[in-house]
Design a protein around this motif. Sequence first.
Motif, PDB file in Angstrom:
ATOM      1  N   LEU A   1     -40.798 -14.281 -37.158  1.00  0.00           N
ATOM      2  CA  LEU A   1     -40.411 -15.682 -37.083  1.00  0.00           C
ATOM      3  C   LEU A   1     -41.633 -16.454 -36.604  1.00  0.00           C
ATOM      4  O   LEU A   1     -42.051 -16.305 -35.454  1.00  0.00           O
ATOM      5  CB  LEU A   1     -39.236 -15.899 -36.122  1.00  0.00           C
ATOM      6  N   GLU A   2     -42.208 -17.217 -37.527  1.00  0.00           N
ATOM      7  CA  GLU A   2     -43.353 -18.066 -37.209  1.00  0.00           C
ATOM      8  C   GLU A   2     -42.794 -19.383 -36.716  1.00  0.00           C
ATOM      9  O   GLU A   2     -42.005 -20.032 -37.424  1.00  0.00           O
ATOM     10  CB  GLU A   2     -44.211 -18.273 -38.457  1.00  0.00           C
ATOM     11  N   MET A   3     -43.208 -19.798 -35.512  1.00  0.00           N
ATOM     12  CA  MET A   3     -42.670 -21.015 -34.914  1.00  0.00           C
ATOM     13  C   MET A   3     -43.819 -21.968 -34.615  1.00  0.00           C
ATOM     14  O   MET A   3     -44.724 -21.616 -33.847  1.00  0.00           O
ATOM     15  CB  MET A   3     -41.903 -20.693 -33.624  1.00  0.00           C
ATOM     16  N   ASN A   4     -43.792 -23.131 -35.226  1.00  0.00           N
ATOM     17  CA  ASN A   4     -44.824 -24.142 -35.032  1.00  0.00           C
ATOM     18  C   ASN A   4     -44.222 -25.420 -34.460  1.00  0.00           C
ATOM     19  O   ASN A   4     -43.010 -25.632 -34.536  1.00  0.00           O
ATOM     20  CB  ASN A   4     -45.513 -24.439 -36.374  1.00  0.00           C
ATOM     21  N   ASP A   5     -45.090 -26.268 -33.916  1.00  0.00           N
ATOM     22  CA  ASP A   5     -44.648 -27.540 -33.346  1.00  0.00           C
ATOM     23  C   ASP A   5     -43.454 -27.327 -32.413  1.00  0.00           C
ATOM     24  O   ASP A   5     -42.429 -28.002 -32.523  1.00  0.00           O
ATOM     25  CB  ASP A   5     -44.292 -28.527 -34.464  1.00  0.00           C
ATOM     26  N   LEU A   6     -43.599 -26.399 -31.506  1.00  0.00           N
ATOM     27  CA  LEU A   6     -42.488 -26.051 -30.628  1.00  0.00           C
ATOM     28  C   LEU A   6     -42.127 -27.202 -29.699  1.00  0.00           C
ATOM     29  O   LEU A   6     -43.003 -27.972 -29.257  1.00  0.00           O
ATOM     30  CB  LEU A   6     -42.840 -24.802 -29.822  1.00  0.00           C
ATOM     31  N   LYS A   7     -40.840 -27.295 -29.422  1.00  0.00           N
ATOM     32  CA  LYS A   7     -40.304 -28.352 -28.572  1.00  0.00           C
ATOM     33  C   LYS A   7     -39.591 -27.733 -27.373  1.00  0.00           C
ATOM     34  O   LYS A   7     -39.140 -26.569 -27.451  1.00  0.00           O
ATOM     35  CB  LYS A   7     -39.321 -29.201 -29.383  1.00  0.00           C
ATOM     36  N   PRO A   8     -39.441 -28.459 -26.288  1.00  0.00           N
ATOM     37  CA  PRO A   8     -38.739 -27.899 -25.119  1.00  0.00           C
ATOM     38  C   PRO A   8     -37.341 -27.380 -25.465  1.00  0.00           C
ATOM     39  O   PRO A   8     -36.904 -26.367 -24.880  1.00  0.00           O
ATOM     40  CB  PRO A   8     -38.676 -29.084 -24.162  1.00  0.00           C
ATOM     41  N   GLU A   9     -36.683 -27.999 -26.419  1.00  0.00           N
ATOM     42  CA  GLU A   9     -35.331 -27.549 -26.784  1.00  0.00           C
ATOM     43  C   GLU A   9     -35.333 -26.232 -27.564  1.00  0.00           C
ATOM     44  O   GLU A   9     -34.270 -25.680 -27.842  1.00  0.00           O
ATOM     45  CB  GLU A   9     -34.601 -28.628 -27.603  1.00  0.00           C
ATOM     46  N   ASP A  10     -36.510 -25.722 -27.898  1.00  0.00           N
ATOM     47  CA  ASP A  10     -36.611 -24.395 -28.527  1.00  0.00           C
ATOM     48  C   ASP A  10     -36.613 -23.278 -27.483  1.00  0.00           C
ATOM     49  O   ASP A  10     -36.601 -22.101 -27.837  1.00  0.00           O
ATOM     50  CB  ASP A  10     -37.884 -24.295 -29.371  1.00  0.00           C
TER      51      ASP A  10
ATOM     52  N   ARG B   1     -30.874 -17.354 -30.982  1.00  0.00           N
ATOM     53  CA  ARG B   1     -31.454 -17.685 -29.679  1.00  0.00           C
ATOM     54  C   ARG B   1     -30.349 -18.150 -28.734  1.00  0.00           C
ATOM     55  O   ARG B   1     -29.314 -18.655 -29.166  1.00  0.00           O
ATOM     56  CB  ARG B   1     -32.535 -18.757 -29.797  1.00  0.00           C
ATOM     57  N   GLN B   2     -30.623 -17.966 -27.450  1.00  0.00           N
ATOM     58  CA  GLN B   2     -29.681 -18.421 -26.432  1.00  0.00           C
ATOM     59  C   GLN B   2     -30.455 -19.161 -25.350  1.00  0.00           C
ATOM     60  O   GLN B   2     -31.296 -18.546 -24.668  1.00  0.00           O
ATOM     61  CB  GLN B   2     -28.903 -17.260 -25.836  1.00  0.00           C
ATOM     62  N   ALA B   3     -30.192 -20.447 -25.249  1.00  0.00           N
ATOM     63  CA  ALA B   3     -30.812 -21.263 -24.215  1.00  0.00           C
ATOM     64  C   ALA B   3     -30.023 -21.119 -22.924  1.00  0.00           C
ATOM     65  O   ALA B   3     -28.829 -20.784 -22.945  1.00  0.00           O
ATOM     66  CB  ALA B   3     -30.848 -22.724 -24.656  1.00  0.00           C
TER      67      ALA B   3
END
Length: 133
Positions: free
Chosen positions: A82-91, A38-40
């Motif tokens: 890619l299962e993504m749970n409890d996502l955060k702003p930094e994701d 990933r690239q933020a």
Amino acid sequence: QLQFVEYGGGLVQPGGSLRLFCLSSKFNLDYYTTGWFRQAPGKEREGVSCISDSDGRTYYKDSVKGRFTISRDNTNNTIMYLEMNDLKPEDTGVYYCAARYRYPGESISLSGVCARWDDMDRWGKGTSVTVSS
């Protein structure tokens, strides 16, 4: 080489979930170690998770352990998830799937694969994930 299509990204609130899909339309994933990067905004691309083709071993970046799950469809070996749970702003970022060929007899360090985007042989254009309230 650009040979994957990623989809499943979107806008989600903190604490929400998304499932990303990576489809290879041109080749089978046998003998390829695969992963998600990933690239933020304003940051370098980083490895999030990688998975072995030979024994199912997985690697996760510390900040996503326990929240993200990487998997491959072993019956139709052209799809990765890619299962993504409890996502955060930094994701937040653009998520790319990528693959690196595993040579016969080669011993693979998944953390090493996930650390080196430049070593990947095939990749996609990415799908955008925004975590915001």
